[in-house]
Write a protein that holds these residues in place. Structure first.
Motif, PDB file in Angstrom:
ATOM      1  N   VAL A 117       0.811  -1.202  -0.034  1.00 40.41           N
ATOM      2  CA  VAL A 117      -0.050   0.114   0.115  1.00 40.41           C
ATOM      3  C   VAL A 117       0.880   1.453  -0.039  1.00 40.41           C
ATOM      4  O   VAL A 117       0.689   2.350  -0.814  1.00 40.41           O
ATOM      5  N   HIS A 118       2.066   1.105   0.715  1.00 38.04           N
ATOM      6  CA  HIS A 118       2.777   2.285   0.900  1.00 38.04           C
ATOM      7  C   HIS A 118       3.386   2.630  -0.610  1.00 38.04           C
ATOM      8  O   HIS A 118       3.529   3.889  -1.283  1.00 38.04           O
ATOM      9  N   THR A 119       3.724   1.547  -1.246  1.00 40.18           N
ATOM     10  CA  THR A 119       4.176   1.740  -2.853  1.00 40.18           C
ATOM     11  C   THR A 119       3.277   2.395  -3.671  1.00 40.18           C
ATOM     12  O   THR A 119       3.557   3.141  -4.468  1.00 40.18           O
ATOM     13  N   LEU A 120       1.824   2.209  -3.434  1.00 41.50           N
ATOM     14  CA  LEU A 120       0.560   2.672  -4.185  1.00 41.50           C
ATOM     15  C   LEU A 120       0.748   4.054  -4.098  1.00 41.50           C
ATOM     16  O   LEU A 120       0.513   5.038  -4.509  1.00 41.50           O
ATOM     17  N   TYR A 121       0.874   4.547  -2.633  1.00 41.17           N
ATOM     18  CA  TYR A 121       1.006   5.747  -2.123  1.00 41.17           C
ATOM     19  C   TYR A 121       2.206   6.536  -2.976  1.00 41.17           C
ATOM     20  O   TYR A 121       1.982   7.620  -3.370  1.00 41.17           O
ATOM     21  N   ARG A 122       3.341   5.956  -2.843  1.00 38.55           N
ATOM     22  CA  ARG A 122       4.302   6.577  -3.645  1.00 38.55           C
ATOM     23  C   ARG A 122       4.063   6.885  -5.223  1.00 38.55           C
ATOM     24  O   ARG A 122       4.694   7.762  -5.699  1.00 38.55           O
ATOM     25  N   ALA A 123       3.278   6.140  -5.621  1.00 34.55           N
ATOM     26  CA  ALA A 123       2.844   5.993  -7.044  1.00 34.55           C
ATOM     27  C   ALA A 123       1.581   6.975  -7.328  1.00 34.55           C
ATOM     28  O   ALA A 123       1.193   7.009  -8.278  1.00 34.55           O
ATOM     29  N   ASP A 124       1.270   7.821  -6.126  1.00 31.02           N
ATOM     30  CA  ASP A 124      -0.006   8.532  -6.156  1.00 31.02           C
ATOM     31  C   ASP A 124      -1.370   7.891  -6.450  1.00 31.02           C
ATOM     32  O   ASP A 124      -2.155   8.479  -7.135  1.00 31.02           O
ATOM     33  N   GLN A 125      -1.464   6.583  -6.230  1.00 28.37           N
ATOM     34  CA  GLN A 125      -2.532   5.848  -6.402  1.00 28.37           C
ATOM     35  C   GLN A 125      -3.512   5.999  -5.288  1.00 28.37           C
ATOM     36  O   GLN A 125      -3.693   5.227  -4.577  1.00 28.37           O
ATOM     37  N   THR A 289      13.572   4.748   6.892  1.00 27.91           N
ATOM     38  CA  THR A 289      13.283   6.042   7.097  1.00 27.91           C
ATOM     39  C   THR A 289      11.868   6.394   6.913  1.00 27.91           C
ATOM     40  O   THR A 289      11.117   5.723   6.139  1.00 27.91           O
ATOM     41  N   TRP A 290      11.379   7.497   6.994  1.00 26.34           N
ATOM     42  CA  TRP A 290       9.806   7.994   6.565  1.00 26.34           C
ATOM     43  C   TRP A 290       9.668   8.262   5.148  1.00 26.34           C
ATOM     44  O   TRP A 290       8.775   7.757   4.628  1.00 26.34           O
ATOM     45  N   GLY A 291      10.320   9.188   4.482  1.00 22.12           N
ATOM     46  CA  GLY A 291      10.531   9.512   2.980  1.00 22.12           C
ATOM     47  C   GLY A 291      11.620   9.421   2.386  1.00 22.12           C
ATOM     48  O   GLY A 291      11.655   9.740   1.368  1.00 22.12           O
ATOM     49  N   GLU A 341      10.537   9.436  -2.473  1.00 23.66           N
ATOM     50  CA  GLU A 341       9.027   9.801  -2.653  1.00 23.66           C
ATOM     51  C   GLU A 341       8.931  10.633  -3.678  1.00 23.66           C
ATOM     52  O   GLU A 341       9.458  11.752  -3.614  1.00 23.66           O
ATOM     53  N   GLY A 342       8.124  10.255  -4.439  1.00 21.74           N
ATOM     54  CA  GLY A 342       7.833  11.356  -5.713  1.00 21.74           C
ATOM     55  C   GLY A 342       7.201  12.576  -5.259  1.00 21.74           C
ATOM     56  O   GLY A 342       7.790  13.576  -5.884  1.00 21.74           O
ATOM     57  N   ALA A 343       6.718  12.468  -3.998  1.00 26.19           N
ATOM     58  CA  ALA A 343       6.334  13.982  -3.640  1.00 26.19           C
ATOM     59  C   ALA A 343       7.444  15.030  -3.387  1.00 26.19           C
ATOM     60  O   ALA A 343       7.388  16.291  -3.472  1.00 26.19           O
ATOM     61  N   ASP A 344       8.593  14.435  -2.884  1.00 33.32           N
ATOM     62  CA  ASP A 344       9.558  15.389  -2.546  1.00 33.32           C
ATOM     63  C   ASP A 344      10.041  16.047  -3.873  1.00 33.32           C
ATOM     64  O   ASP A 344      10.397  17.231  -4.166  1.00 33.32           O
ATOM     65  N   TRP A 345      10.231  15.231  -5.212  1.00 37.06           N
ATOM     66  CA  TRP A 345      10.783  15.814  -6.523  1.00 37.06           C
ATOM     67  C   TRP A 345       9.728  16.664  -6.957  1.00 37.06           C
ATOM     68  O   TRP A 345       9.829  17.675  -7.585  1.00 37.06           O
ATOM     69  N   HIS A 346       8.202  16.200  -6.862  1.00 39.83           N
ATOM     70  CA  HIS A 346       7.504  17.257  -7.485  1.00 39.83           C
ATOM     71  C   HIS A 346       7.254  18.415  -6.604  1.00 39.83           C
ATOM     72  O   HIS A 346       7.152  19.456  -7.163  1.00 39.83           O
TER      73      HIS A 346
END
Length: 416
Positions: A117-125, A289-291, A341-346
């Motif tokens: 599920v965490h992988t799905l979160y990282r993929a913005d699903q 780690t967290w992110g 996490e993609g969010a950091d690069w976004h």
């Protein structure tokens, strides 16, 4: 007049400044200071600038008062009802009133499902995450109740991880009270079974939540206290321990720079850089780690600080220039890897889009927004900064809007 407006006026007068003086000290237009003192709505970045002009922490401008009406995202709120039921079940005279989830998996199986599920979160699903989390929360709770001995400790840590992933998702979609419920309970469970590392990972997440709520002083104190307790011996520590320590110092730095405490921010960034210097690549692993953490993440977060402290033309030029230097140069990025996490690069690309907007380079700003939308379509819809950037483009562009600009504005829900 709001309490914020009263505080700004009170501090300004105590410092013997006129509105024009404060505007000059804050690098703002005089009409912006007037707007604040009249109770108008302004950006958080503007309040940071005013606090610097007054020489006080930003947090001192916020005091308890009557809250403004909350504009809910009804679609998000309704989709989270199952998670709310799992995290906050009704409590009666005989305890919790809720259906028990069937215990169909072992703790090992549940842990892997949580990581999936965490992988799905990282993929913005996000839709899939929202669907699966309630089931995992109920099943991990049932697993703890059914376990004993060493298995109970393992089940408790697994339950803590489910709560931390829930808190991460809920913070991302700005459901802060639910996020606090999940994160604080996850930290407590990990602490109860003496898993200090998992508890500290949760603290990093809680720090992110506090930042989102403008609770800068609390975030700084929490991050520094935990970092000092978790400091590794750099000579023999593994990358997970070093990365977690570095993440805590990054939280401290982010809160200090937003609270107008430049020396504290500089020291915290120095400690984070020390941690990153001991790593050959980005650590991309949760829950070590967290992110994620590494040299690239430290660099993009220090660039973010520039736009928190100021949004002048020179600040914007500095952000654009630094975005391709050092560890962010293409060759170094290939060696070190992207943040976990993609969010950091976004977020980094959002900072670039804001810088381009300040410079009047609207097409460059749009290129960054469009690039984010390709890989993080769901993520960008939850970002107020993306809407602010798009709104600035709409207001300041002199020529006819391009088709991409019109489409992006519609996607982000911006009219006019």
């Amino acid at each position: 007049m709001s309490e914020l407006a009263k505080n700004v006026r009170r501090y300004r007068r105590a410092a013997g400044l006129s509105q024009e003086d404060l505007a000059a000290a804050s690098d703002l237009a005089a009409r912006t200071v007037q707007k604040v003192e009249q109770g108008g709505t302004v950006r958080t970045e503007t309040l940071h600038a005013i606090a610097r002009g007054l020489g006080v922490p930003t947090s001192q401008l916020f005091v308890a008062g009557s809250p403004a009406p909350v504009v809910e995202d009804e679609t998000t709120r309704r989709s989270l009802v199952p998670i709310r039921m799992a995290l906050m079940p009704p409590v009666g005279l005989d305890g919790v009133i809720a259906d028990r989830a069937p215990l169909s998996d072992t703790s090992v199986d549940l842990r892997q499902r949580i990581l999936d599920v965490h992988t799905l979160y990282r993929a913005d699903q996000f839709e899939s995450v929202a669907t699966q989390l309630p089931i995992l929360l109920r099943q991990t709770e049932a697993a703890v109740s059914a376990a004993s001995g060493k298995e109970r400790r393992r089940a408790t840590v697994t339950r803590a991880l489910a709560l931390l992933v829930s808190g991460k998702y809920l913070t991302q979609v700005r459901q802060y009270d639910l996020a606090y419920q999940a994160l604080s309970e996850g930290i407590r469970l990990a602490r109860d079974v003496e898993d200090r590392h998992t508890a500290a990972v949760g603290v990093v997440g809680l720090g992110w939540l506090l930042l989102r709520q403008d609770r800068f002083a609390e975030c700084y104190q929490l991050a520094v206290t935990t970092a000092e307790a978790m400091e590794p011996r750099m000579a023999d520590a593994d990358s997970a321990r070093v990365g977690l320590w570095g993440e805590l110092w990054m939280r401290a730095a982010a809160s200090a720079v937003r609270d107008n405490r430049p020396e504290d921010a500089k020291q915290a960034r120095r400690m984070a850089a020390r941690a990153a210097a001991g790593m050959s690549r980005e650590d991309r692993h949760f829950p070590s780690t967290w992110g994620g953490f590494g040299p690239v993440k430290v660099s993009i977060k220090s660039i973010e600080d520039v736009l928190v402290k100021g949004q002048s033309v020179s600040d914007a030029r500095q952000v654009v220039a630094r975005s391709t230097r050092g560890v962010l140069e293409a060759r170094s990025m290939r060696k070190l890897g992207f943040p976990a996490e993609g969010a950091d690069w976004h977020r980094h690309r959002l900072d670039l889009s804001l810088a381009y907007t300040v410079l009047g380079s609207h097409q460059d700003a749009m290129d960054e927004l469009s690039g984010i939308k390709v890989s993080g379509a769901e993520w960008i819809r939850h970002q107020p900064m993306a809407r602010r950037v798009m709104g600035d483009i709409l207001r300041s562009r002199k020529r006819t809007l391009t088709r991409d600009m019109r489409d992006m504005a519609a996607y982000l829900g911006i009219v006019g």
